[in-house]
Design an enzyme around this catalytic site. Structure first.
Site, short mmCIF file in Angstrom:
data_model
loop_
_atom_site.label_atom_id
_atom_site.label_comp_id
_atom_site.label_asym_id
_atom_site.label_seq_id
_atom_site.Cartn_x
_atom_site.Cartn_y
_atom_site.Cartn_z
N HIS A 1 49.48 34.17 43.18
CA HIS A 1 49.24 35.46 42.56
C HIS A 1 48.36 36.34 43.44
O HIS A 1 48.64 37.53 43.64
CB HIS A 1 48.59 35.27 41.19
N SER B 1 49.43 43.42 36.55
CA SER B 1 48.77 42.93 37.76
C SER B 1 49.12 43.79 38.96
O SER B 1 48.24 44.31 39.66
CB SER B 1 49.17 41.48 38.04
N ASP C 1 40.85 37.37 43.01
CA ASP C 1 42.06 36.78 42.42
C ASP C 1 42.07 35.29 42.78
O ASP C 1 41.00 34.67 42.81
CB ASP C 1 43.30 37.50 42.96
#
Length: 506
Positions: free
Chosen positions: A279, A451, A229
């Site tokens: 994120h 996600s 990520d």
């Protein structure tokens, strides 16, 4: 152009020996041919390129650069820093250097490029940007349309892609460098968690899948989860020095970086493992955050090991260095015996050859790879399941609400390629999603979309694998299917549906 001049000279000679009545059609034909050549040597605009991509995708077909002609590929290369990625090999499965004899193909292709680029005056170092260490891939700088035309006629090329072309940038007019990013924090609603010993907050979504009950059988010990990520925050102690806290013990967290933050294609210096988006921190938190005594949210597999890779700048893999960073992370995790599960809550609107090769590389090494089915943005709301979740080698996950019927979350994608779903949003309230650790110490936040659904499923898989350490990825995946709502059938939009973690670990 020399051929055109020769034809023109021959025409002028012919004018002296034929009647004027035959002049017009000859000149008209020449003008038409000349016009075609000029058009071919003028690259399509980004608007024209994206229109072709959108036309393909909106018809629910997979867009592949390999299906495009030389002019389309060359045009996108021109608008993509002139970077062309070439996957070579004897056949489509010949992507791994360890089991390949394709070095001769690579050498031949490099010779062909050298013979055409710059009139054959360039050295290999002038156009060879990179050669992948593990995969049959080279990156080259291409200027001439003739080079692309020649390469398309060569044997041994599995795909050619303009890796520097940014569909997203040209579609929206912005790089959207913050796509999926945020450093914010939120105070959790008291109805969105339950406090358990020794003081950790269990997200409400975990109870939808019987995860707390599954902890009586497994907490993920001994299993490594690789998260590819935007990296991991250095500013939250629970994901760093206090990764072993409360009921979490005997495990480790490791951080790596493969993303190069540079516009220069030859640059190879990464910008480190730390999250500069937010994120990645959220995804690692929901999968592995410790069962702490600090009143903070706990992760699904709170005793699993975490191997975090900063492979990308944001969640949209729209650039050469992002695609290369993710592929390098996949091959690195594929070669680690301590990693069983890989979680990727990132993607792209169409397939990327380099990442496809890397996914297959890790898959062939027994890794169970989970990928996000898609979270809508300003330009992907017409797309079904995104790449790489669309691959058969990955397990595609999307998010649904807690309605008493299946309903995708407000921004989640669905489709026939989805394998599992995770409840991650209160029905009718898009802001009430899954509680996670924030980027900063002592703070909390909410995160939603496919996600968080993907990272949650990766955590459940770690629970199962920890319970059955001798199992293969196929056995673990089958157990997940058997514990899901629709098994043994598969729903046309939601796959096998919601997983019951308790049933999966029993």
């Amino acid at each position: 152009m020399k051929n055109l001049n020769l034809k023109l000279a021959l025409v002028m000679v012919a004018l002296g020996v034929i009647s004027c009545s035959n002049d017009a059609p000859i000149i008209e034909n020449l003008e038409e041919e000349n016009s075609v050549v000029l058009v071919q040597r003028t690259p399509l605009t980004p608007t024209e390129i994206n229109a072709k991509i959108n036309e393909t995708i909106s018809s629910r077909e997979d867009f592949e650069w390999s299906n495009m002609d030389a002019h389309m590929i060359w045009s996108a290369t021109v608008h993509g820093d002139q970077i062309l990625t070439i996957g070579y090999g004897d056949n489509e499965n010949d992507f791994n250097k360890e089991n390949s004899n394709a070095s001769g193909i690579k050498d031949r292709l490099i010779e062909r490029i050298a013979s055409i680029e710059g009139g054959g005056q360039k050295k290999t170092s002038d156009f060879l940007i990179d050669e992948d260490e593990k995969l049959n891939i080279i990156d080259v700088k291409i200027e001439d349309l003739a080079t692309v035309q020649d390469l398309l006629s060569q044997k041994g090329i599995r795909y050619m892609e303009p890796a520097g072309y940014r569909y997203q940038l040209h579609q929206t007019g912005t790089t959207e460098s913050g796509a999926g990013c945020g450093y914010g924090s939120s105070t959790l609603n008291s109805g969105d968690y339950t406090t358990v010993a020794p003081g950790a907050k269990v997200p409400w979504t975990f109870y939808e899948h019987n995860i707390p009950s599954a902890w009586n059988y497994s907490t993920g010990s001994g299993v490594g989860i690789g998260v590819i990520d935007t990296g991991l925050t250095p500013n939250n102690s629970l994901m760093n020095g206090s990764f072993n806290d409360g009921y979490s013990s005997g495990r480790y967290v490791q951080k790596y970086g493969t993303y190069v933050d540079s516009w220069w294609p030859w640059s190879s210096r990464t910008d480190g493992p730390n999250d500069k988006c937010g994120h990645g921190t959220s995804m690692t938190s929901v999968a592995t955050a410790p069962r702490n005594n600090n009143g903070m949210p706990v992760g699904v597999a709170y005793n699993a090991n975490l191997i975090s890779y900063r492979g990308t700048k944001n969640v949209l893999l729209d650039g050469y260095h992002e695609q290369k960073g993710v592929a390098n992370a996949l091959t690195a995790l594929g070669n680690r015996s301590d990693v069983k599960v890989i979680s990727m809550s990132i993607g792209h609107i169409f397939s990327i050859g380099r990442i496809k090769d890397a996914v297959r590389y890790a898959n062939n090494r027994g890794k169970l790879i989970f990928a996000a089915g898609g979270t809508s943005t300003t330009f992907t709301n017409f797309v079904g399941v995104i790449f790489p979740a669309s691959m058969s080698e990955t397990v595609a996950v999307t998010g649904v609400t807690d309605a008493n019927y299946y309903k995708e979350c407000d921004i989640c994608h669905k489709g026939s390629q989805i394998d599992f779903t995770i409840v991650m949003q209160r029905n009718g309230n898009g802001s009430r999603t899954t509680p996670v650790l924030s980027y900063y110490n002592g703070q909390t936040d909410y995160v939603g979309g496919s996600s968080v659904a993907t990272a949650t499923t990766a955590g459940i898989a770690a629970l199962v694998w920890s319970r059955h350490p001798s199992w293969t990825k196929t056995q673990v995946l089958n157990r997940l299917k058997q514990s899901a709502d629709f098994y043994p059938n598969k729903n046309s939009q939601y796959g096998y549906g919601n997983i019951d973690a308790l049933q999966a670990v029993q």
